[in-house]
Motif scaffolding. Structure first.
Motif, PDB file in Angstrom:
ATOM      1  N   ILE A 220      15.496  38.413  16.326  1.00 21.97           N
ATOM      2  CA  ILE A 220      14.639  39.568  16.073  1.00 21.97           C
ATOM      3  C   ILE A 220      14.265  39.608  14.592  1.00 21.97           C
ATOM      4  CG2 ILE A 220      14.539  42.102  16.095  1.00 21.97           C
ATOM      5  CD1 ILE A 220      14.392  40.775  18.887  1.00 21.97           C
ATOM      6  N   HIS A 221      12.977  39.844  14.345  1.00 25.53           N
ATOM      7  CA  HIS A 221      12.350  39.856  13.018  1.00 25.53           C
ATOM      8  C   HIS A 221      12.207  38.459  12.432  1.00 25.53           C
ATOM      9  CE1 HIS A 221      14.196  44.121  12.757  1.00 25.53           C
ATOM     10  NE2 HIS A 221      12.990  44.147  13.313  1.00 25.53           N
ATOM     11  N   ARG A 222      12.531  37.447  13.210  1.00 27.43           N
ATOM     12  CA  ARG A 222      12.426  36.059  12.747  1.00 27.43           C
ATOM     13  C   ARG A 222      11.846  35.215  13.879  1.00 27.43           C
ATOM     14  NH1 ARG A 222      16.691  39.011  11.178  1.00 27.43           N
ATOM     15  NH2 ARG A 222      17.107  39.089   8.938  1.00 27.43           N
ATOM     16  N   GLY A 223      10.616  35.569  14.251  1.00 30.33           N
ATOM     17  CA  GLY A 223       9.955  34.924  15.374  1.00 30.33           C
ATOM     18  C   GLY A 223       9.996  35.723  16.654  1.00 30.33           C
ATOM     19  N   ASN A 224      10.547  36.920  16.596  1.00 28.15           N
ATOM     20  CA  ASN A 224      10.659  37.784  17.773  1.00 28.15           C
ATOM     21  C   ASN A 224      10.767  39.225  17.280  1.00 28.15           C
ATOM     22  OD1 ASN A 224      10.867  38.463  20.482  1.00 28.15           O
ATOM     23  ND2 ASN A 224      12.896  37.565  20.783  1.00 28.15           N
ATOM     24  N   ARG A 225      10.550  40.183  18.156  1.00 27.74           N
ATOM     25  CA  ARG A 225      10.716  41.588  17.777  1.00 27.74           C
ATOM     26  C   ARG A 225      10.888  42.441  19.022  1.00 27.74           C
ATOM     27  NH1 ARG A 225       6.693  45.591  17.773  1.00 27.74           N
ATOM     28  NH2 ARG A 225       4.728  44.996  18.768  1.00 27.74           N
ATOM     29  N   PHE A 226      11.378  43.675  18.837  1.00 26.02           N
ATOM     30  CA  PHE A 226      11.421  44.652  19.913  1.00 26.02           C
ATOM     31  C   PHE A 226      10.012  45.199  20.122  1.00 26.02           C
ATOM     32  CE2 PHE A 226      15.660  45.682  17.743  1.00 26.02           C
ATOM     33  CZ  PHE A 226      16.372  44.771  18.505  1.00 26.02           C
ATOM     34  N   THR A 227       9.589  45.330  21.380  1.00 25.39           N
ATOM     35  CA  THR A 227       8.255  45.862  21.661  1.00 25.39           C
ATOM     36  C   THR A 227       8.278  47.213  22.377  1.00 25.39           C
ATOM     37  OG1 THR A 227       8.105  44.683  23.784  1.00 25.39           O
ATOM     38  CG2 THR A 227       7.269  43.551  21.807  1.00 25.39           C
ATOM     39  N   HIS A 228       9.298  47.459  23.222  1.00 24.65           N
ATOM     40  CA  HIS A 228       9.359  48.699  23.995  1.00 24.65           C
ATOM     41  C   HIS A 228      10.805  49.173  24.125  1.00 24.65           C
ATOM     42  CE1 HIS A 228       5.537  46.896  25.262  1.00 24.65           C
ATOM     43  NE2 HIS A 228       5.123  48.128  25.483  1.00 24.65           N
ATOM     44  N   ILE A 229      10.963  50.474  24.357  1.00 24.13           N
ATOM     45  CA  ILE A 229      12.294  51.049  24.518  1.00 24.13           C
ATOM     46  C   ILE A 229      12.215  52.241  25.467  1.00 24.13           C
ATOM     47  CG2 ILE A 229      11.959  52.500  22.451  1.00 24.13           C
ATOM     48  CD1 ILE A 229      14.983  52.347  21.981  1.00 24.13           C
ATOM     49  N   ASN A 230      13.232  52.372  26.312  1.00 22.87           N
ATOM     50  CA  ASN A 230      13.409  53.622  27.054  1.00 22.87           C
ATOM     51  C   ASN A 230      14.903  53.895  27.197  1.00 22.87           C
ATOM     52  OD1 ASN A 230      14.349  52.110  29.220  1.00 22.87           O
ATOM     53  ND2 ASN A 230      12.526  52.388  30.475  1.00 22.87           N
TER      54      ASN A 230
ATOM     55  N   ASP B 174      19.434  42.464   6.772  1.00 20.25           N
ATOM     56  CA  ASP B 174      18.551  43.001   5.739  1.00 20.25           C
ATOM     57  C   ASP B 174      17.926  44.333   6.127  1.00 20.25           C
ATOM     58  OD1 ASP B 174      16.401  42.442   7.449  1.00 20.25           O
ATOM     59  OD2 ASP B 174      15.725  40.682   6.313  1.00 20.25           O
ATOM     60  N   ILE B 175      16.993  44.765   5.314  1.00 18.07           N
ATOM     61  CA  ILE B 175      16.410  46.096   5.498  1.00 18.07           C
ATOM     62  C   ILE B 175      15.684  46.220   6.835  1.00 18.07           C
ATOM     63  CG2 ILE B 175      14.282  45.468   4.276  1.00 18.07           C
ATOM     64  CD1 ILE B 175      16.065  48.921   4.219  1.00 18.07           C
ATOM     65  N   TYR B 176      15.004  45.171   7.272  1.00 16.17           N
ATOM     66  CA  TYR B 176      14.306  45.233   8.554  1.00 16.17           C
ATOM     67  C   TYR B 176      15.299  45.337   9.708  1.00 16.17           C
ATOM     68  CZ  TYR B 176      10.194  43.753   5.890  1.00 16.17           C
ATOM     69  OH  TYR B 176       9.169  43.662   4.987  1.00 16.17           O
TER      70      TYR B 176
ATOM     71  N   TRP C 186       7.379  39.504  11.042  1.00 14.92           N
ATOM     72  CA  TRP C 186       8.335  38.880  11.972  1.00 14.92           C
ATOM     73  C   TRP C 186       7.839  37.528  12.483  1.00 14.92           C
ATOM     74  CZ3 TRP C 186       6.742  37.702  16.908  1.00 14.92           C
ATOM     75  CH2 TRP C 186       5.576  38.344  17.356  1.00 14.92           C
ATOM     76  N   LYS C 187       6.518  37.336  12.492  1.00 22.59           N
ATOM     77  CA  LYS C 187       5.967  36.101  13.047  1.00 22.59           C
ATOM     78  C   LYS C 187       6.324  34.878  12.208  1.00 22.59           C
ATOM     79  CE  LYS C 187       1.987  38.610  14.934  1.00 22.59           C
ATOM     80  NZ  LYS C 187       0.508  38.773  14.885  1.00 22.59           N
ATOM     81  N   ASP C 188       6.480  35.062  10.909  1.00 19.30           N
ATOM     82  CA  ASP C 188       6.661  33.927  10.013  1.00 19.30           C
ATOM     83  C   ASP C 188       8.037  33.848   9.369  1.00 19.30           C
ATOM     84  OD1 ASP C 188       3.938  33.104  10.330  1.00 19.30           O
ATOM     85  OD2 ASP C 188       3.351  34.728   8.987  1.00 19.30           O
ATOM     86  N   ARG C 189       8.854  34.900   9.486  1.00 15.08           N
ATOM     87  CA  ARG C 189      10.178  34.881   8.878  1.00 15.08           C
ATOM     88  C   ARG C 189      11.110  33.951   9.668  1.00 15.08           C
ATOM     89  NH1 ARG C 189      13.068  39.621   8.751  1.00 15.08           N
ATOM     90  NH2 ARG C 189      13.733  39.492   6.591  1.00 15.08           N
ATOM     91  N   LYS C 190      12.030  33.300   8.968  1.00 15.57           N
ATOM     92  CA  LYS C 190      12.926  32.334   9.590  1.00 15.57           C
ATOM     93  C   LYS C 190      14.355  32.888   9.647  1.00 15.57           C
ATOM     94  CE  LYS C 190       9.489  29.479   9.754  1.00 15.57           C
ATOM     95  NZ  LYS C 190       8.766  29.323  11.051  1.00 15.57           N
TER      96      LYS C 190
END
Length: 453
Positions: free
Chosen positions: A253-263, A405-407, A440-444
């Motif tokens: 997560i935040h390094r080529g992936n991320r959260f998109t939805h939550i319930n 980190d902060i993200y 998030w798309k470019d962080r490793k």
């Protein structure tokens, strides 16, 4: 990729990713002058890892309660280390501000009640003091944006001190995930499943912080003074990072992936009320038996990720149960569950049968644990506390990116207000904010790629 090739490549990538970068503290240094805000039981548990280091000088402490300051000074005295400057006592809620005004502080550990984390972290970053913040990062969603903007504005290092990311089996499974043992990740589960009735309610006696009564608020002590009120006022996933932290690292997560939805969904609330009524020091006529607790006994939160994985979290702290974080990591080639050290890998395990995961833990034991297990022995939470303090200190010294980190901090912690919103809005599925704003798309990935931190 073969395991040996993977580990060699990972170490090289990790060394590159963790090379010194811009940071508001300036060039790398050999020693850190560290302060601590909040010297309660959590802060005291972090003293051992701090005071065991020759590269750390504890220069200041602050708390509102004199009894906690005295206990902390007694711990320091036993080590033979120099006493730090002391701020607060006698209910002084502004002592932390005086501490941050002290010259010559490089970093601060924030170990206070949750509602103080965001304002203290923001003030520290504005003062160019690196922040190691205990979970959570904030209370409201706006808190999280404010903490993020402060870090971006100042460039001051900020790390969420999530110790479970450094649990030995959790780190071994991280090695398994990166080596492709489970194939492509599909689903993960985790949570905070821990009977906290005797923590949220006690007698108020400083010598009996656990399992001693049914008081909270002004009549309670330690966490019962402040944490229990959150169970009265709020209904959501109140403590997400122990579970989501490792899962986020597994899923990059935040390094080529991320959260998109939550319930989120919550059950009815019965556990804390029943504990008060059935406790010998409580009963149906006790004033706290009339308190209405808003927090559902079991809160279930689901997240969906950009790359197609789902993550299920459960917050379960008000019912009788043994401790468990309930980890499950499942992919196209098999899965691991922590409860009974269970693993099944297609083509390796007997068909349709679990194996004991210990031999996999041994094979994939993380280099950090292989290198530092002896130093971590005796530290809080099975050694995890030593590793998270070590990671923070080493990253600040090096002027390197924070491992958590902060993200990571704001996204993991923002699960709480978002879950509250979902439940309040009839269990609505919400879009998850992109705190990286596309980065998030470019962080490793950098977390635990080598044996430094």
């Amino acid at each position: 990729m073969k395991r040996r090739e993977f580990l060699q490549t990972g170490a090289a990538l990790g060394a590159l990713a963790l090379a010194p970068a811009f940071n508001a503290l300036g060039k790398p240094r050999d020693r850190l002058r560290v302060a601590m805000i909040g010297t309660g039981l959590r802060g005291q548990s972090q003293l051992g890892p701090l005071l065991s280091r020759g590269d750390v000088e504890l220069v200041a402490i602050a708390d509102t309660q004199q009894v906690m300051l005295d206990h902390t000074l007694a711990i320091i005295d036993k080590t033979g280390r120099k006493r730090p400057k002391v701020y607060g006592g006698n209910g002084d809620k502004n002592a932390w501000k005086a501490l941050l005004a002290q010259k010559g502080i490089d970093a601060v550990l924030i170990c206070t009640p949750w509602e103080w984390h965001a304002p203290m972290a923001i003030a520290a970053m504005e003062a160019k003091v690196a922040v190691g913040c205990e979970v959570v990062a904030g209370i409201t969603l706006q808190d999280h944006w404010d903490v993020l903007r402060a870090q971006q504005r100042t460039g001051t290092p900020y790390m969420l001190m999530e110790n479970v990311c450094y649990r030995r089996d959790v780190m071994a499974v991280l090695q398994m995930v990166r080596a492709g043992l489970f194939g492509e990740l599909i689903h993960m589960q985790a949570g905070y499943q821990h009977d906290l009735r005797g923590v949220k309610l006690n007698s108020g006696n400083p010598n009996e912080p656990y399992d001693s009564g049914v008081e909270f608020g002004e009549k309670g002590f330690s966490e019962a003074q402040w944490r229990t009120q959150h169970s009265v006022d709020r209904n959501g996933e109140l403590y997400p990072s122990h579970g989501i932290g490792p899962c986020a690292m597994y899923a990059n997560i935040h390094r080529g992936n991320r959260f998109t939805h939550i319930n989120a969904f919550a059950t009815k609330s019965r556990g804390l009320h029943d504990y008060i009524v059935k406790n010998p020091k409580g009963g149906p006529d006790h004033p706290n038996a009339k308190v209405k607790f808003k927090l559902g006994d079991v809160v279930t939160t689901t997240l969906r990720c950009e790359n197609g994985e789902t993550i299920l979290l459960q917050h379960d702290t008000s019912l009788p149960r043994p401790y468990s974080l309930g980890f499950r990591v499942q992919g196209t080639d098999g899965l691991w569950m922590d409860l009974n050290k269970s693993i099944h890998i297609e083509g390796k395990s007997p068909p349709h049968k679990w194996e004991d995961a210990q031999k996999y833990y041994d094979e994939y034991d993380h280099p950090l644990w292989r290198k530092y297990a002896d130093k971590a022995a005796g530290a809080g939470h099975g050694g995890m506390d030593w590793f998270v303090v070590h990671a923070f200190v080493e990253a600040v010294k090096a002027g390197a990116p924070m491992p958590i980190d902060i993200y990571d901090a704001v996204a993991w912690s923002a699960i709480t207000p978002l879950s509250e919103q979902s439940i309040a809005e009839d269990y609505r599925t919400l879009p998850f904010p992109d705190f990286t704003e596309g980065k998030w798309k470019d962080r490793k990935p950098i977390f635990a790629f080598d044996d430094r931190y």
